[in-house]
Write a protein that holds these residues in place. Structure first.
Motif, mmCIF file in Angstrom:
data_model
loop_
_atom_site.group_PDB
_atom_site.id
_atom_site.type_symbol
_atom_site.label_atom_id
_atom_site.label_comp_id
_atom_site.label_asym_id
_atom_site.label_seq_id
_atom_site.Cartn_x
_atom_site.Cartn_y
_atom_site.Cartn_z
ATOM 1 N N PRO A 166 59.460 -23.544 85.103
ATOM 2 C CA PRO A 166 58.934 -22.669 85.955
ATOM 3 C C PRO A 166 59.946 -21.932 86.752
ATOM 4 N N SER A 167 61.143 -22.375 86.928
ATOM 5 C CA SER A 167 62.318 -21.761 87.550
ATOM 6 C C SER A 167 63.041 -20.666 86.833
ATOM 7 N N PHE A 168 62.464 -20.311 85.788
ATOM 8 C CA PHE A 168 63.066 -19.401 84.606
ATOM 9 C C PHE A 168 63.883 -18.443 85.465
ATOM 10 N N ALA A 169 65.040 -18.186 85.130
ATOM 11 C CA ALA A 169 65.938 -16.890 85.466
ATOM 12 C C ALA A 169 66.571 -16.232 84.462
ATOM 13 N N ILE A 170 66.279 -14.931 84.396
ATOM 14 C CA ILE A 170 66.750 -14.236 83.083
ATOM 15 C C ILE A 170 68.379 -13.917 83.429
ATOM 16 N N LEU A 171 69.047 -14.299 82.442
ATOM 17 C CA LEU A 171 70.301 -14.240 82.295
ATOM 18 C C LEU A 171 70.860 -12.820 81.476
ATOM 19 N N PRO B 283 64.791 -3.999 70.909
ATOM 20 C CA PRO B 283 64.166 -2.988 69.936
ATOM 21 C C PRO B 283 62.887 -2.497 70.765
ATOM 22 N N ALA B 284 62.740 -1.255 70.817
ATOM 23 C CA ALA B 284 61.454 -0.653 71.648
ATOM 24 C C ALA B 284 60.193 -0.998 70.771
ATOM 25 N N LEU B 285 59.142 -1.245 71.545
ATOM 26 C CA LEU B 285 58.040 -1.695 70.998
ATOM 27 C C LEU B 285 57.273 -0.386 70.982
ATOM 28 N N PRO B 286 56.609 -0.320 69.801
ATOM 29 C CA PRO B 286 55.801 1.019 69.836
ATOM 30 C C PRO B 286 54.649 1.160 70.783
ATOM 31 N N PRO C 178 71.150 6.111 91.915
ATOM 32 C CA PRO C 178 70.236 4.851 92.625
ATOM 33 C C PRO C 178 70.678 3.663 92.002
ATOM 34 N N ILE C 179 71.134 2.554 92.315
ATOM 35 C CA ILE C 179 70.920 1.282 91.435
ATOM 36 C C ILE C 179 69.974 0.308 92.233
ATOM 37 N N LEU C 180 68.860 0.312 91.530
ATOM 38 C CA LEU C 180 67.620 -0.537 92.145
ATOM 39 C C LEU C 180 67.942 -2.007 92.056
ATOM 40 N N VAL C 181 68.033 -2.783 93.164
ATOM 41 C CA VAL C 181 68.158 -4.141 92.965
ATOM 42 C C VAL C 181 67.036 -4.966 92.730
ATOM 43 N N ASP C 182 67.120 -5.616 91.670
ATOM 44 C CA ASP C 182 65.908 -6.448 91.350
ATOM 45 C C ASP C 182 66.231 -8.037 91.686
ATOM 46 N N GLU C 183 66.186 -8.390 92.793
ATOM 47 C CA GLU C 183 66.469 -9.883 93.205
ATOM 48 C C GLU C 183 65.657 -11.116 92.811
ATOM 49 N N THR C 184 64.490 -10.570 92.670
ATOM 50 C CA THR C 184 63.736 -11.595 92.093
ATOM 51 C C THR C 184 63.364 -11.473 90.564
ATOM 52 N N GLN C 185 64.131 -10.881 89.878
ATOM 53 C CA GLN C 185 64.016 -10.579 88.425
ATOM 54 C C GLN C 185 62.768 -10.221 87.615
ATOM 55 N N LEU C 186 61.769 -10.099 88.495
ATOM 56 C CA LEU C 186 60.486 -9.697 88.057
ATOM 57 C C LEU C 186 60.177 -8.256 87.277
ATOM 58 N N LEU D 18 60.123 -5.957 81.814
ATOM 59 C CA LEU D 18 60.532 -5.074 80.945
ATOM 60 C C LEU D 18 61.330 -5.921 79.461
ATOM 61 N N ASP D 19 61.158 -7.167 79.588
ATOM 62 C CA ASP D 19 61.903 -7.752 78.888
ATOM 63 C C ASP D 19 63.370 -7.680 78.387
ATOM 64 N N LEU D 20 63.844 -7.320 79.754
ATOM 65 C CA LEU D 20 65.395 -7.341 79.726
ATOM 66 C C LEU D 20 66.244 -8.471 79.425
ATOM 67 N N TYR D 21 67.144 -8.283 78.598
ATOM 68 C CA TYR D 21 68.283 -9.454 78.298
ATOM 69 C C TYR D 21 69.734 -8.833 78.177
ATOM 70 N N ARG D 22 69.957 -7.747 78.324
ATOM 71 C CA ARG D 22 71.323 -7.009 78.225
ATOM 72 C C ARG D 22 71.341 -5.982 79.191
ATOM 73 N N THR D 23 72.611 -5.944 79.547
ATOM 74 C CA THR D 23 73.147 -4.638 80.297
ATOM 75 C C THR D 23 73.420 -3.491 79.365
ATOM 76 N N ALA D 24 73.682 -2.478 80.112
ATOM 77 C CA ALA D 24 74.121 -1.276 79.278
ATOM 78 C C ALA D 24 72.978 -0.832 78.391
#
Length: 154
Positions: free
Chosen positions: A13-18, A27-30, A117-125, A130-136
């Motif tokens: 439940p306390s999953f944090a995206i790294l 890969p982009a989903l269609p 502008p660098i948007l800060v996603d403090e909660t990682q929601l 967006l299913d992010l797992y990498r920078t750049a």
């Protein structure tokens, strides 16, 4: 990551995206659609994707303090911004790293002359949605349909 590890992380439940700093891309989903969201940037200004619904496109670049790949992408991003911003393209960055607070992101922006502008996603929601797992990684969004036009390296 294997499927068992991913399943375990999803059950915690306390999953944090790294977000890692890597050239590996998602890969982009269609027909992947982006939902509207609002975040404060590194200077405290509010941004919502809907604010940019009249743009010809929205480029969202995933930034992380200290990531050499993100830093290496800056000259290309700046050149793209210079070329396409006059054509109505909006450029934003998103930082969802737990270790990067607003002050350190502002320091990184100043040190590397980041003019986005660098948007800060403090909660990682947002990162999770967006299913992010990498920078750049760059995500190009069509603000008329909210569909992803491109997702990958700059």
């Amino acid at each position: 990551m294997n499927r068992v590890t991913i399943l375990f992380l999803l059950m915690v439940p306390s999953f944090a995206i790294l977000l890692g700093c890597s050239e590996e891309q998602h890969p982009a989903l269609p027909n992947e659609r982006i939902q509207d969201f609002a975040l404060l940037d590194h200077l405290g200004d509010s941004h919502s994707l809907r604010y940019y619904s009249d743009a010809s496109a929205i480029v969202l670049f995933i930034q992380g303090n200290g990531c050499p790949i993100s830093r290496h992408s800056l000259p290309t991003l700046n050149a793209l911004k210079k070329e396409f911003e006059p054509l109505g393209v909006t450029f934003l960055m998103l930082n969802a790293n737990l270790q990067d607070d607003r002050a350190s992101i502002a320091e990184e922006a100043k040190a590397f002359e980041i003019d986005f502008p660098i948007l800060v996603d403090e909660t990682q929601l947002i990162a999770e949605s967006l299913d992010l797992y990498r920078t750049a990684e760059a995500i190009v969004i069509n603000p008329k349909t909210w569909k992803v036009l491109y997702r990958g390296p700059v």
